[in-house]
Design an enzyme around this catalytic site. Structure first.
Site, short mmCIF file in Angstrom:
data_model
loop_
_atom_site.label_atom_id
_atom_site.label_comp_id
_atom_site.label_asym_id
_atom_site.label_seq_id
_atom_site.Cartn_x
_atom_site.Cartn_y
_atom_site.Cartn_z
N GLU A 92 0.90 -1.30 0.02
CA GLU A 92 0.06 0.02 0.01
C GLU A 92 0.88 1.25 -0.01
O GLU A 92 2.19 1.24 0.74
CB GLU A 92 -0.99 0.05 1.17
CG GLU A 92 -1.76 -1.12 1.44
CD GLU A 92 -2.50 -1.08 2.67
OE1 GLU A 92 -2.74 -0.02 3.16
OE2 GLU A 92 -3.00 -2.08 3.21
N CYS A 357 -2.76 1.72 8.66
CA CYS A 357 -1.66 0.70 8.17
C CYS A 357 -1.93 -0.76 7.92
O CYS A 357 -2.70 -1.19 8.76
CB CYS A 357 -0.55 0.60 9.22
SG CYS A 357 -0.24 2.31 10.06
#
Ligand code: SAH
Length: 369
Positions: A92, A357
């Site tokens: 990501e 996260c």
């Protein structure tokens, strides 16, 4: 056979490749320019002849990352990318358009081995380190996105900078522990500085506290910013939520961090997630966010040049914690302020797009199983 990734070629290799495809040499330079702008495909390379673009599309790939998913927050400020690497691993990265510039949060590993108890990134373990090119490609994806802002109705941030469509800040705070992949991270930062002109002081490495890695940054000597993910002011508490604390004790981590900041005369960034737990009645009780821990944290940091970023925990389904109330967060902060510690509450960005996260990667992996 997988297609060659042109971004991974050296200039000499790219020239060879172009010549072998029966093209004049100067095409290599044009292709490199497009790659450095983050062109996701050959169709975007408008100054190449169409026939070449079509050929390249069949025989090669531009960047070492492919966009699998792109999520845009409702306020237009945050864009989150789920990217796929050549071996199918997913990572990501997040682009944040702020008043001070355009900041990109990049991943340094596919997965993470650190096992922090509140984090989603580590739930599936570590898959592998990212190459410097794979880290670099994340800022190029963001760079391409920023350039396309100009042609959309997304707000362009007035940041007083003429190049407000460029990436200006990098935080290595995505999935993974950068100081378990230190050499590739250093290589990446050197190139971000050289090739993208991003100043050392606009680059931040965030670590859970790998002491030999911090020593390596000291030896390297570039005046970047260091952030320590502290999350607890005592060894006893920290070892419960961060297994790395069993290897490197708080005092060793802080010693290394102060050595780094003293060398560069920099402020140390401290990250402190505020965690609660649900009791048997379903009520949230404070975990590392009690007034006592605020006092202990103040003692630990007393007189030091640092800024404590208080981070309201982004809920992760698999994790047994709860987010404390806004009042509890402010009480904790007030104690730090009373004790003369610089502190701020990190603004939550892109919560509507699961920007915590590792959440996007985790949810996608769950879907595929
Ligand atoms: N491994 C590095 C960098 C990646 S984590 C490090 O530990 O610093 C980046 C930051 O996000 C760390 O401070 C981490 O503790 C924090 N973080 C992880 N999970 C989070 C969550 N669910 N909500 C808020 N912050 C989180």
């Amino acid at each position: 056979m997988t297609k060659p990734i042109l971004f991974n070629f050296t200039d000499a290799e790219l020239t060879d490749f172009v010549i072998q495809s029966g093209q004049p040499k100067f095409r290599a330079k044009q292709i490199r320019e497009w790659l450095m702008r983050g062109a996701p495909d050959f169709a975007s390379m408008k100054n190449l002849p169409e026939i070449l673009r079509n050929d390249l599309d069949k025989s090669a790939q531009t960047l070492p990352v492919k966009i699998v998913k792109k999520l845009q927050s409702a306020d237009g400020e945050t864009t989150k990318f789920l990217l796929e690497l050549f071996d199918g691993e997913q990572i990501e990265c997040v682009l944040m358009r702020t008043t001070y510039g355009n900041s990109v949060c990049v991943s340094s590993q596919a997965g993470c081995a650190m096992g922090c108890k509140f984090c989603a990134s580590t739930l599936l373990g570590l898959k592998r380190n990212l190459t410097a090119n794979e880290i670099f490609a994340q800022i190029l994806v963001a760079q391409w996105e920023l350039r396309s802002d100009k042609f959309s109705d997304k707000p362009i941030r007035p940041n007083g900078d003429a190049n407000n469509n460029d990436v200006s800040h990098i935080v290595i705070m995505g999935t993974g522990e950068p100081l378990q992949n230190t050499e590739n991270v250093i290589d990446f930062i050197e190139r971000a500085n050289q090739d993208m002109g991003i100043g050392w002081r606009r680059i931040t490495v965030s670590t859970c506290g790998i002491v030999p890695g911090i020593d390596r940054l000291i030896e390297w000597g570039r005046p970047i910013n260091l952030a320590i993910s502290l999350h607890a002011p005592t060894d006893e508490l920290r070892s419960k939520i961060m297994p790395i604390n069993n290897k490197y004790k708080l005092s060793e981590v802080m010693d290394a961090a102060w050595r780094f900041t003293d060398l560069h005369n920099r402020q140390l960034m401290i990250e402190y997630i505020l965690l609660g737990k649900k009791d048997e009645n379903g009520e949230t009780v404070l975990y590392n966010a009690t007034p006592e821990y605020a006092e202990k944290l103040s003692e630990l940091l007393d007189g030091k040049n640092c800024m404590v970023n208080l981070i309201p925990w982004n809920a992760v389904d698999e994790r047994d914690f709860a987010s404390p109330s806004g009042n509890a967060v402010h009480r904790f902060q007030d104690i730090l302020i009373k004790n003369g510690i610089h502190t701020r509450i990190r603004r939550e960005r892109g919560t509507d797009i699961g920007s915590a996260c590792g959440q996007l990667r985790l949810n996608n992996a769950k879907k595929q199983n």
